[in-house]
Motif scaffolding. Structure first.
Motif, PDB file in Angstrom:
ATOM      1  N   THR A 194       0.828  -1.208   0.000  1.00 29.46           N
ATOM      2  CA  THR A 194       0.000   0.000   0.000  1.00 29.46           C
ATOM      3  C   THR A 194       0.868   1.266   0.000  1.00 29.46           C
ATOM      4  O   THR A 194       0.443   2.304  -0.520  1.00 29.46           O
ATOM      5  CB  THR A 194      -0.942   0.012   1.213  1.00 29.46           C
ATOM      6  OG1 THR A 194      -0.189  -0.217   2.415  1.00 29.46           O
ATOM      7  CG2 THR A 194      -1.986  -1.089   1.080  1.00 29.46           C
ATOM      8  N   ASN A 195       2.070   1.187   0.558  1.00 28.00           N
ATOM      9  CA  ASN A 195       2.993   2.325   0.471  1.00 28.00           C
ATOM     10  C   ASN A 195       3.387   2.592  -0.976  1.00 28.00           C
ATOM     11  O   ASN A 195       3.493   3.745  -1.405  1.00 28.00           O
ATOM     12  CB  ASN A 195       4.248   2.057   1.298  1.00 28.00           C
ATOM     13  CG  ASN A 195       3.999   2.231   2.785  1.00 28.00           C
ATOM     14  OD1 ASN A 195       3.025   2.842   3.193  1.00 28.00           O
ATOM     15  ND2 ASN A 195       4.875   1.674   3.596  1.00 28.00           N
ATOM     16  N   LEU A 196       3.626   1.517  -1.724  1.00 26.51           N
ATOM     17  CA  LEU A 196       3.961   1.683  -3.140  1.00 26.51           C
ATOM     18  C   LEU A 196       2.837   2.377  -3.900  1.00 26.51           C
ATOM     19  O   LEU A 196       3.086   3.178  -4.809  1.00 26.51           O
ATOM     20  CB  LEU A 196       4.251   0.319  -3.770  1.00 26.51           C
ATOM     21  CG  LEU A 196       5.658  -0.237  -3.589  1.00 26.51           C
ATOM     22  CD1 LEU A 196       5.713  -1.678  -4.063  1.00 26.51           C
ATOM     23  CD2 LEU A 196       6.670   0.616  -4.345  1.00 26.51           C
ATOM     24  N   ALA A 197       1.598   2.057  -3.529  1.00 26.30           N
ATOM     25  CA  ALA A 197       0.458   2.667  -4.207  1.00 26.30           C
ATOM     26  C   ALA A 197       0.357   4.156  -3.916  1.00 26.30           C
ATOM     27  O   ALA A 197      -0.018   4.944  -4.787  1.00 26.30           O
ATOM     28  CB  ALA A 197      -0.828   1.958  -3.797  1.00 26.30           C
ATOM     29  N   ARG A 223      14.849   6.233  -1.698  1.00 23.28           N
ATOM     30  CA  ARG A 223      13.777   7.152  -1.324  1.00 23.28           C
ATOM     31  C   ARG A 223      12.572   6.395  -0.761  1.00 23.28           C
ATOM     32  O   ARG A 223      11.964   6.824   0.226  1.00 23.28           O
ATOM     33  CB  ARG A 223      13.332   7.982  -2.545  1.00 23.28           C
ATOM     34  CG  ARG A 223      14.291   9.095  -2.943  1.00 23.28           C
ATOM     35  CD  ARG A 223      13.901   9.692  -4.292  1.00 23.28           C
ATOM     36  NE  ARG A 223      14.674  10.890  -4.586  1.00 23.28           N
ATOM     37  CZ  ARG A 223      14.232  12.133  -4.446  1.00 23.28           C
ATOM     38  NH1 ARG A 223      13.000  12.343  -4.024  1.00 23.28           N
ATOM     39  NH2 ARG A 223      14.997  13.167  -4.735  1.00 23.28           N
ATOM     40  N   PHE A 224      12.240   5.276  -1.405  1.00 23.81           N
ATOM     41  CA  PHE A 224      11.084   4.513  -0.940  1.00 23.81           C
ATOM     42  C   PHE A 224      11.337   3.908   0.438  1.00 23.81           C
ATOM     43  O   PHE A 224      10.435   3.904   1.294  1.00 23.81           O
ATOM     44  CB  PHE A 224      10.752   3.410  -1.946  1.00 23.81           C
ATOM     45  CG  PHE A 224       9.610   2.531  -1.525  1.00 23.81           C
ATOM     46  CD1 PHE A 224       8.319   3.029  -1.459  1.00 23.81           C
ATOM     47  CD2 PHE A 224       9.825   1.214  -1.158  1.00 23.81           C
ATOM     48  CE1 PHE A 224       7.262   2.228  -1.049  1.00 23.81           C
ATOM     49  CE2 PHE A 224       8.780   0.405  -0.750  1.00 23.81           C
ATOM     50  CZ  PHE A 224       7.495   0.906  -0.700  1.00 23.81           C
ATOM     51  N   LEU A 225      12.530   3.384   0.678  1.00 27.07           N
ATOM     52  CA  LEU A 225      12.839   2.841   2.002  1.00 27.07           C
ATOM     53  C   LEU A 225      12.758   3.940   3.063  1.00 27.07           C
ATOM     54  O   LEU A 225      12.232   3.711   4.168  1.00 27.07           O
ATOM     55  CB  LEU A 225      14.231   2.207   1.993  1.00 27.07           C
ATOM     56  CG  LEU A 225      14.377   0.936   1.148  1.00 27.07           C
ATOM     57  CD1 LEU A 225      15.827   0.448   1.169  1.00 27.07           C
ATOM     58  CD2 LEU A 225      13.455  -0.160   1.661  1.00 27.07           C
ATOM     59  N   ALA A 226      13.258   5.126   2.740  1.00 29.67           N
ATOM     60  CA  ALA A 226      13.150   6.239   3.686  1.00 29.67           C
ATOM     61  C   ALA A 226      11.698   6.620   3.916  1.00 29.67           C
ATOM     62  O   ALA A 226      11.294   6.955   5.044  1.00 29.67           O
ATOM     63  CB  ALA A 226      13.943   7.437   3.162  1.00 29.67           C
TER      64      ALA A 226
END
Length: 306
Positions: A194-197, A223-226
């Motif tokens: 859901t974070n990816l979305a 960036r996504f991990l942060a």
């Protein structure tokens, strides 16, 4: 000589046929593409030139494909008893979600979805998870372009519980530990999906952890991990811990209740129509001449033993 313990036969409220499996694989592939396209498309790809439009495109496409999947599974044999149980569990799950909404990810709905998928199988689990998330979004006002991805992720979560192995004599504490371990890991997986979305909807000018269509894949991954650490790690951790605690404390009772309900529903029991014997000893249709009337509530031709 001791008798061997009988093996458990898992009940399937929904049997997935070849068309249903193919539709499920296709929807899952589109969902994975819609979630992971920032890491699959290089910076020079034309998809990145439409980075603000791509999430909406995938969301709209996913809605249509989930509808096709639901229709395919329904055609495969979603009987009235399965529909009734689906409605009850989906309504219960949707009512449970607001109880912990906004409180550190404490969502008891995941516990119910976990055990329901375990008992009723992956086909029923996927439909239940998707429908429950849809109903809860309507209930809590969470309708938006992220909703199809939430429906798909919850469908995966519940379906995965139905795909867990079922070794002989896996009962009691061993089964609860297996479910708790899966619920813990899958809670974080759901949060990541859901974070990816939602991550791609962020404006890169407003944050240095937003998706940057001009950056390389490695930079966007950092960036996504942060983004996950800053926004959802505590939320996902609260969901995972609550799922484990509820599974270990209430799992036995809820599993027994769900299994008792599925046995009483007898989803897979064949419907048989009895035939009665006539006066000459040959079988004939009920109500034929020479047949003694049967007592009320009993099949024709079945006499009470004396």
């Amino acid at each position: 000589m001791s008798a061997e313990a009988p093996r458990e036969r898992r009940v399937r409220a929904v049997r997935l046929g070849p068309r249903s499996v193919a539709a499920l694989v296709l929807v899952s592939a589109v969902g994975l593409g819609g979630l992971g396209w920032p890491f699959l498309a290089p910076p020079e790809a034309s998809l990145n030139a439409h980075s603000q439009d791509a999430p909406w495109l995938f969301a709209g496409l996913l809605v249509l494909m989930v509808a096709v999947l639901a229709a395919t599974i329904s055609e495969a044999g979603l009987g009235p008893k399965a529909v009734a149980m689906l409605g009850v569990l989906a309504a219960t799950g949707a009512a449970l979600r607001p109880l912990g909404a906004g409180t550190g990810g404490l969502e008891p709905m995941f516990f119910l979805m976990l055990l329901s998928g375990r008992v009723l199988g992956p086909g029923f689990g996927f439909v239940l998870g998707s429908l429950t998330m849809f109903a809860s979004a309507l209930l809590t006002g969470g309708v938006g372009p992220w909703m199809p991805f939430q429906m798909l992720s919850m469908g995966w979560f519940t379906m995965g519980a139905g795909l867990l192995p079922l070794p002989d004599r896996l009962r009691g504490r061993a089964e609860l530990l297996l479910l708790a371990a899966y619920g813990f890991a899958a809670s974080f997986a759901y949060g990541t999906a859901t974070n990816l979305a939602g991550w791609t909807f962020m404006n890169t000018l407003s944050s240095n952890i937003a998706f940057d269509p001009d950056a390389p894949v490695s930079a966007n991954l950092a960036r996504f991990l942060a983004y996950c650490l800053a926004t959802s790690l505590g939320w996902d951790g609260g969901r995972a811990v609550l799922t484990v605690v509820l599974t270990l404390t209430l799992g036995t009772t809820v599993l027994k209740a769900l299994r008792r309900a599925t046995r009483r529903a007898a989803f897979e029991a064949p419907v048989a129509f009895g035939e009665s014997g006539g006066a000459d000893g040959r079988e004939g249709p009920a109500g034929s001449p020479g047949e003694a009337p049967s007592p009320p509530g009993r099949p024709g031709g079945v006499s009470r033993p004396t």
